[in-house]
Design a protein around this motif. Structure first.
Motif, PDB file in Angstrom:
ATOM      1  N   GLU A  43     -11.960 -13.410   1.525  1.00  0.00           N
ATOM      2  CA  GLU A  43     -11.069 -12.449   2.178  1.00  0.00           C
ATOM      3  C   GLU A  43      -9.820 -12.177   1.346  1.00  0.00           C
ATOM      4  OE1 GLU A  43     -10.241 -13.959   6.006  1.00  0.00           O
ATOM      5  OE2 GLU A  43     -12.268 -13.586   6.799  1.00  0.00           O
ATOM      6  N   VAL A  44      -9.473 -13.092   0.456  1.00  0.00           N
ATOM      7  CA  VAL A  44      -8.277 -12.898  -0.374  1.00  0.00           C
ATOM      8  C   VAL A  44      -8.478 -11.726  -1.338  1.00  0.00           C
ATOM      9  CG1 VAL A  44      -6.762 -13.936  -2.088  1.00  0.00           C
ATOM     10  CG2 VAL A  44      -7.624 -15.321  -0.174  1.00  0.00           C
ATOM     11  N   GLN A  45      -9.630 -11.771  -2.036  1.00  0.00           N
ATOM     12  CA  GLN A  45      -9.920 -10.659  -2.956  1.00  0.00           C
ATOM     13  C   GLN A  45     -10.085  -9.345  -2.199  1.00  0.00           C
ATOM     14  OE1 GLN A  45      -9.809 -10.767  -6.158  1.00  0.00           O
ATOM     15  NE2 GLN A  45      -9.614 -12.981  -6.431  1.00  0.00           N
ATOM     16  N   GLY A  46     -10.670  -9.420  -0.984  1.00  0.00           N
ATOM     17  CA  GLY A  46     -10.783  -8.209  -0.170  1.00  0.00           C
ATOM     18  C   GLY A  46      -9.430  -7.641   0.195  1.00  0.00           C
ATOM     19  N   ALA A  47      -8.478  -8.558   0.520  1.00  0.00           N
ATOM     20  CA  ALA A  47      -7.133  -8.097   0.845  1.00  0.00           C
ATOM     21  C   ALA A  47      -6.462  -7.462  -0.375  1.00  0.00           C
ATOM     22  CB  ALA A  47      -6.298  -9.266   1.365  1.00  0.00           C
ATOM     23  N   LEU A  48      -6.713  -8.039  -1.570  1.00  0.00           N
ATOM     24  CA  LEU A  48      -6.147  -7.446  -2.784  1.00  0.00           C
ATOM     25  C   LEU A  48      -6.700  -6.040  -3.037  1.00  0.00           C
ATOM     26  CD1 LEU A  48      -6.135 -10.521  -5.218  1.00  0.00           C
ATOM     27  CD2 LEU A  48      -4.172  -9.427  -4.115  1.00  0.00           C
ATOM     28  N   LEU A  49      -8.022  -5.891  -2.775  1.00  0.00           N
ATOM     29  CA  LEU A  49      -8.616  -4.564  -2.965  1.00  0.00           C
ATOM     30  C   LEU A  49      -8.042  -3.564  -1.964  1.00  0.00           C
ATOM     31  CD1 LEU A  49     -10.714  -3.001  -4.599  1.00  0.00           C
ATOM     32  CD2 LEU A  49     -12.399  -3.567  -2.846  1.00  0.00           C
ATOM     33  N   LEU A  50      -7.858  -4.011  -0.726  1.00  0.00           N
ATOM     34  CA  LEU A  50      -7.239  -3.131   0.263  1.00  0.00           C
ATOM     35  C   LEU A  50      -5.801  -2.789  -0.129  1.00  0.00           C
ATOM     36  CD1 LEU A  50      -8.491  -4.702   3.624  1.00  0.00           C
ATOM     37  CD2 LEU A  50      -9.171  -2.517   2.608  1.00  0.00           C
ATOM     38  N   SER A  51      -5.088  -3.776  -0.677  1.00  0.00           N
ATOM     39  CA  SER A  51      -3.719  -3.522  -1.125  1.00  0.00           C
ATOM     40  C   SER A  51      -3.705  -2.511  -2.264  1.00  0.00           C
ATOM     41  CB  SER A  51      -3.076  -4.837  -1.564  1.00  0.00           C
ATOM     42  OG  SER A  51      -1.775  -4.600  -2.077  1.00  0.00           O
ATOM     43  N   LEU A  52      -4.676  -2.634  -3.185  1.00  0.00           N
ATOM     44  CA  LEU A  52      -4.762  -1.661  -4.275  1.00  0.00           C
ATOM     45  C   LEU A  52      -5.014  -0.253  -3.738  1.00  0.00           C
ATOM     46  CD1 LEU A  52      -4.997  -0.939  -7.286  1.00  0.00           C
ATOM     47  CD2 LEU A  52      -7.426  -1.565  -7.163  1.00  0.00           C
ATOM     48  N   GLN A  53      -5.938  -0.149  -2.762  1.00  0.00           N
ATOM     49  CA  GLN A  53      -6.198   1.150  -2.161  1.00  0.00           C
ATOM     50  C   GLN A  53      -4.953   1.723  -1.476  1.00  0.00           C
ATOM     51  OE1 GLN A  53      -9.579   0.078   0.320  1.00  0.00           O
ATOM     52  NE2 GLN A  53     -10.927   1.324  -0.982  1.00  0.00           N
ATOM     53  N   ALA A  54      -4.235   0.852  -0.749  1.00  0.00           N
ATOM     54  CA  ALA A  54      -3.030   1.320  -0.059  1.00  0.00           C
ATOM     55  C   ALA A  54      -1.963   1.781  -1.053  1.00  0.00           C
ATOM     56  CB  ALA A  54      -2.485   0.208   0.841  1.00  0.00           C
ATOM     57  N   ASN A  55      -1.809   1.002  -2.146  1.00  0.00           N
ATOM     58  CA  ASN A  55      -0.817   1.396  -3.151  1.00  0.00           C
ATOM     59  C   ASN A  55      -1.185   2.726  -3.818  1.00  0.00           C
ATOM     60  OD1 ASN A  55       0.734  -0.890  -2.719  1.00  0.00           O
ATOM     61  ND2 ASN A  55      -0.346  -2.098  -4.265  1.00  0.00           N
ATOM     62  N   LEU A  56      -2.472   2.885  -4.112  1.00  0.00           N
ATOM     63  CA  LEU A  56      -2.909   4.148  -4.712  1.00  0.00           C
ATOM     64  C   LEU A  56      -2.688   5.318  -3.760  1.00  0.00           C
ATOM     65  CD1 LEU A  56      -6.209   3.096  -6.525  1.00  0.00           C
ATOM     66  CD2 LEU A  56      -4.028   3.722  -7.574  1.00  0.00           C
ATOM     67  N   ARG A  57      -2.938   5.094  -2.469  1.00  0.00           N
ATOM     68  CA  ARG A  57      -2.689   6.169  -1.507  1.00  0.00           C
ATOM     69  C   ARG A  57      -1.204   6.517  -1.445  1.00  0.00           C
ATOM     70  NH1 ARG A  57      -5.656   2.968   2.128  1.00  0.00           N
ATOM     71  NH2 ARG A  57      -7.907   3.383   2.079  1.00  0.00           N
ATOM     72  N   SER A  58      -0.361   5.487  -1.453  1.00  0.00           N
ATOM     73  CA  SER A  58       1.085   5.747  -1.401  1.00  0.00           C
ATOM     74  C   SER A  58       1.550   6.512  -2.639  1.00  0.00           C
ATOM     75  CB  SER A  58       1.849   4.426  -1.276  1.00  0.00           C
ATOM     76  OG  SER A  58       1.469   3.724  -0.113  1.00  0.00           O
ATOM     77  N   ILE A  59       1.069   6.049  -3.812  1.00  0.00           N
ATOM     78  CA  ILE A  59       1.447   6.742  -5.056  1.00  0.00           C
ATOM     79  C   ILE A  59       0.941   8.177  -5.039  1.00  0.00           C
ATOM     80  CG2 ILE A  59       1.087   6.774  -7.547  1.00  0.00           C
ATOM     81  CD1 ILE A  59       0.959   3.708  -7.453  1.00  0.00           C
ATOM     82  N   SER A  60      -0.305   8.362  -4.587  1.00  0.00           N
ATOM     83  CA  SER A  60      -0.874   9.709  -4.547  1.00  0.00           C
ATOM     84  C   SER A  60      -0.104  10.595  -3.575  1.00  0.00           C
ATOM     85  CB  SER A  60      -2.347   9.643  -4.135  1.00  0.00           C
ATOM     86  OG  SER A  60      -3.082   8.882  -5.061  1.00  0.00           O
ATOM     87  N   LEU A  61       0.291  10.023  -2.445  1.00  0.00           N
ATOM     88  CA  LEU A  61       1.053  10.805  -1.479  1.00  0.00           C
ATOM     89  C   LEU A  61       2.390  11.248  -2.057  1.00  0.00           C
ATOM     90  CD1 LEU A  61       1.294  11.904   1.386  1.00  0.00           C
ATOM     91  CD2 LEU A  61       2.275   9.709   2.084  1.00  0.00           C
ATOM     92  N   VAL A  62       3.073  10.300  -2.724  1.00  0.00           N
ATOM     93  CA  VAL A  62       4.362  10.651  -3.335  1.00  0.00           C
ATOM     94  C   VAL A  62       4.170  11.728  -4.409  1.00  0.00           C
ATOM     95  CG1 VAL A  62       6.263   9.778  -4.743  1.00  0.00           C
ATOM     96  CG2 VAL A  62       5.397   8.413  -2.826  1.00  0.00           C
ATOM     97  N   ILE A  63       3.137  11.531  -5.259  1.00  0.00           N
ATOM     98  CA  ILE A  63       2.877  12.514  -6.316  1.00  0.00           C
ATOM     99  C   ILE A  63       2.528  13.872  -5.715  1.00  0.00           C
ATOM    100  CG2 ILE A  63       1.308  13.105  -8.206  1.00  0.00           C
ATOM    101  CD1 ILE A  63       1.107  10.145  -8.848  1.00  0.00           C
ATOM    102  N   ALA A  64       1.729  13.849  -4.624  1.00  0.00           N
ATOM    103  CA  ALA A  64       1.342  15.117  -3.993  1.00  0.00           C
ATOM    104  C   ALA A  64       2.553  15.839  -3.418  1.00  0.00           C
ATOM    105  CB  ALA A  64       0.302  14.851  -2.904  1.00  0.00           C
ATOM    106  N   VAL A  65       3.438  15.091  -2.761  1.00  0.00           N
ATOM    107  CA  VAL A  65       4.637  15.723  -2.195  1.00  0.00           C
ATOM    108  C   VAL A  65       5.521  16.303  -3.301  1.00  0.00           C
ATOM    109  CG1 VAL A  65       6.760  15.275  -0.925  1.00  0.00           C
ATOM    110  CG2 VAL A  65       4.606  14.310  -0.116  1.00  0.00           C
ATOM    111  N   VAL A  66       5.744  15.486  -4.351  1.00  0.00           N
ATOM    112  CA  VAL A  66       6.570  15.978  -5.462  1.00  0.00           C
ATOM    113  C   VAL A  66       5.933  17.198  -6.115  1.00  0.00           C
ATOM    114  CG1 VAL A  66       7.492  15.384  -7.739  1.00  0.00           C
ATOM    115  CG2 VAL A  66       7.607  13.715  -5.880  1.00  0.00           C
ATOM    116  N   THR A  67       4.613  17.130  -6.298  1.00  0.00           N
ATOM    117  CA  THR A  67       3.910  18.257  -6.931  1.00  0.00           C
ATOM    118  C   THR A  67       4.004  19.516  -6.087  1.00  0.00           C
ATOM    119  OG1 THR A  67       2.379  16.724  -7.996  1.00  0.00           O
ATOM    120  CG2 THR A  67       1.700  19.022  -7.848  1.00  0.00           C
TER     121      THR A  67
END
Length: 469
Positions: free
Chosen positions: A150-174
């Protein structure tokens, strides 16, 4: 919109590819690690000649479970001899009987294969592996291991969440920057369209103010250059129409005045009437000359460049001067010719004859009685020059740049008396340029004027005769 679609595709790839790549990497790592752990345990159990529940439990208790969620050991029939999730509570307790490990991995391991699987479900990595336990070449059992990470699964979920946040910020700025850039760009395009409409309505003086150095600024600069040319052309057109109207109005007014005088005076002497009719005929001839010259200029402006032939400038000049010889004799002017041979150009005889005729005729008209006209034709490098000089009244220095303008005359009274229209030199200039040449006017020392027309010299190519048609 096209750029936004491309950017959306890039964002989708940004949110999927890193996650999938990380997931595949973890799958590979998990399978390799479980295979290695299962092989270690199997090698420890290979020391036993036969597998029993007690012996297996004793060996497995001596081994580290390596953080695995479940470990199963079976006999050749798939009967579970050891299950790490069902350890006996006391030494007298025996493991349950008749429990079989009916897993795909176990079945494959009992056939002598090493297998490993990994998947991502319920926010955790679930990995399984199995390998046979071999003693002296015989499969005496199988070992099956299970890991739920479950630890590695949580890391993968964290990576997905971070990518979504970055993408959202980039999309808004764009989106914000795209809106700003689009507003600026569309505003400049709208200004250009508005300027085009204004110029299309006839306001040729309208200009754009280029901002920056990008393509839109260059387009605005080109638009200003175009409107400059349009304004110049419109001014020339209006001046030409005004001058033409004025030139046509003068003989028409004279004709009307003379005709009214004849009609209103019934007792006019026949000789006076004859003089008036003669004047009317002269003004009509002047109208004819102006009309012919205007038609010639219109033809030069509108017709495309036609077919040209090899023409000998000296021969055409010789014939043209011969035609004007009676005019020179009547004016008491001597024409001297200096014509060099082999002066070939690409032109038409009619156009070259018209150029020569206008230059020589002007030199005769604006000369003094007893004056001279000099006609030269010679080669100068890759040019063929036609020069016409005279000993006449000359042209003031300040008027030299204007003599080729349409309807421009230095001495209007003398020009009208000589029958000039102010269009002859304009026809010469336009005709010379039509054939790739140039023409200039300058004072002649010690008196008079000198006109020079230059043409590219024709040089026959190898195998070409270059004869005059």
């Amino acid at each position: 919109m096209s750029y936004l679609v491309i950017f959306a595709v890039v964002l989708v790839l940004l949110n999927t590819y890193p996650v999938l790549a990380s997931q595949d990497l973890l799958f590979t790592s998990k399978r390799d690690a479980l295979k290695s752990q299962a092989a270690v345990m199997a090698s420890a159990l290979m020391e036993l000649e036969s597998l029993s529940a007690d012996q297996v439990a004793r060996v497995m208790n001596m081994l580290d479970n390596m953080g695995l969620t479940r470990i199963l050991v079976t006999d050749p029939a798939g009967l579970i001899l050891y299950d790490s999730t069902r350890q006996p509570t006391e030494e007298t307790d025996a493991p349950p009987e008749y429990r079989y490990a009916l897993y795909q991995e176990v079945m494959s391991a009992l056939r002598g294969n090493d297998v490993a699987y990994s998947r991502y479900t319920d926010r955790a990595f679930t990995s399984t592996a199995a390998c046979p336990i071999v003693y002296r070449g015989m499969v005496i059992g199988a070992i099956y291991v299970l890991e739920v990470d479950e630890v590695q699964g949580a890391l993968l979920l964290s990576l997905q969440a971070n990518l979504r946040s970055i993408s959202l910020v980039i999309a808004v700025v764009t989106l914000v920057m795209s809106a700003l850039f689009s507003k600026v760009l569309t505003a400049r395009i709208a200004a250009l369209l508005r300027a085009i409409r204004i110029v299309g309505e006839g306001e040729y003086g309208h200009r754009l103010q280029p901002v920056g150095r990008d393509e839109m600024a260059q387009l605005a600069g080109e638009f200003n250059h175009l409107t400059d040319r349009l304004q110049t052309t419109e001014e020339v057109r209006r001046r030409f129409v005004s001058d033409a109207s004025h030139e046509l109005k003068t003989p028409l007014a004279a004709i009307r005045l003379l005709a009214d005088s004849i009609l209103q005076n019934g007792e006019m002497e026949p000789e006076v009437v004859r003089d008036f009719v003669t004047d009317i005929g002269s003004e009509a001839e002047r109208l004819t000359r102006i009309t012919e010259h205007l038609l010639a200029l219109t033809r030069l402006d509108s017709l495309p460049e036609g077919e040209r032939w090899v023409v000998d400038v000296s021969q055409v000049t010789e014939r043209t001067v011969a035609l004007l010889q009676p005019v020179a004799d009547a004016a008491g002017v001597t024409v001297e010719k200096y014509l060099k041979p082999d002066c070939m150009i690409l032109c038409t005889e009619d156009d070259l004859s018209q150029i020569c005729f206008n230059l020589v005729e002007n030199a005769i008209k604006y000369n003094y009685t007893g004056g001279k006209v000099f006609v030269f034709v010679y080669r100068d490098g890759d040019q063929v020059l036609l020069e016409v000089g005279d000993t006449g009244v000359g042209i003031p220095e300040e008027d030299l740049p204007k003599v080729f303008n349409r309807f421009y005359r230095v001495d209007k009274a003398r020009s009208r008396a000589a029958g000039g229209t102010g269009l002859g030199l304009s026809i010469v200039r336009d005709t010379v340029r039509r054939h790739g040449g140039w023409v200039t006017a300058r004072p002649r020392n010690p008196e008079g004027s000198l006109f020079t027309a230059g043409f590219p010299r024709y040089v026959p190519q190898r195998g070409e005769k270059g004869e005059t048609p």
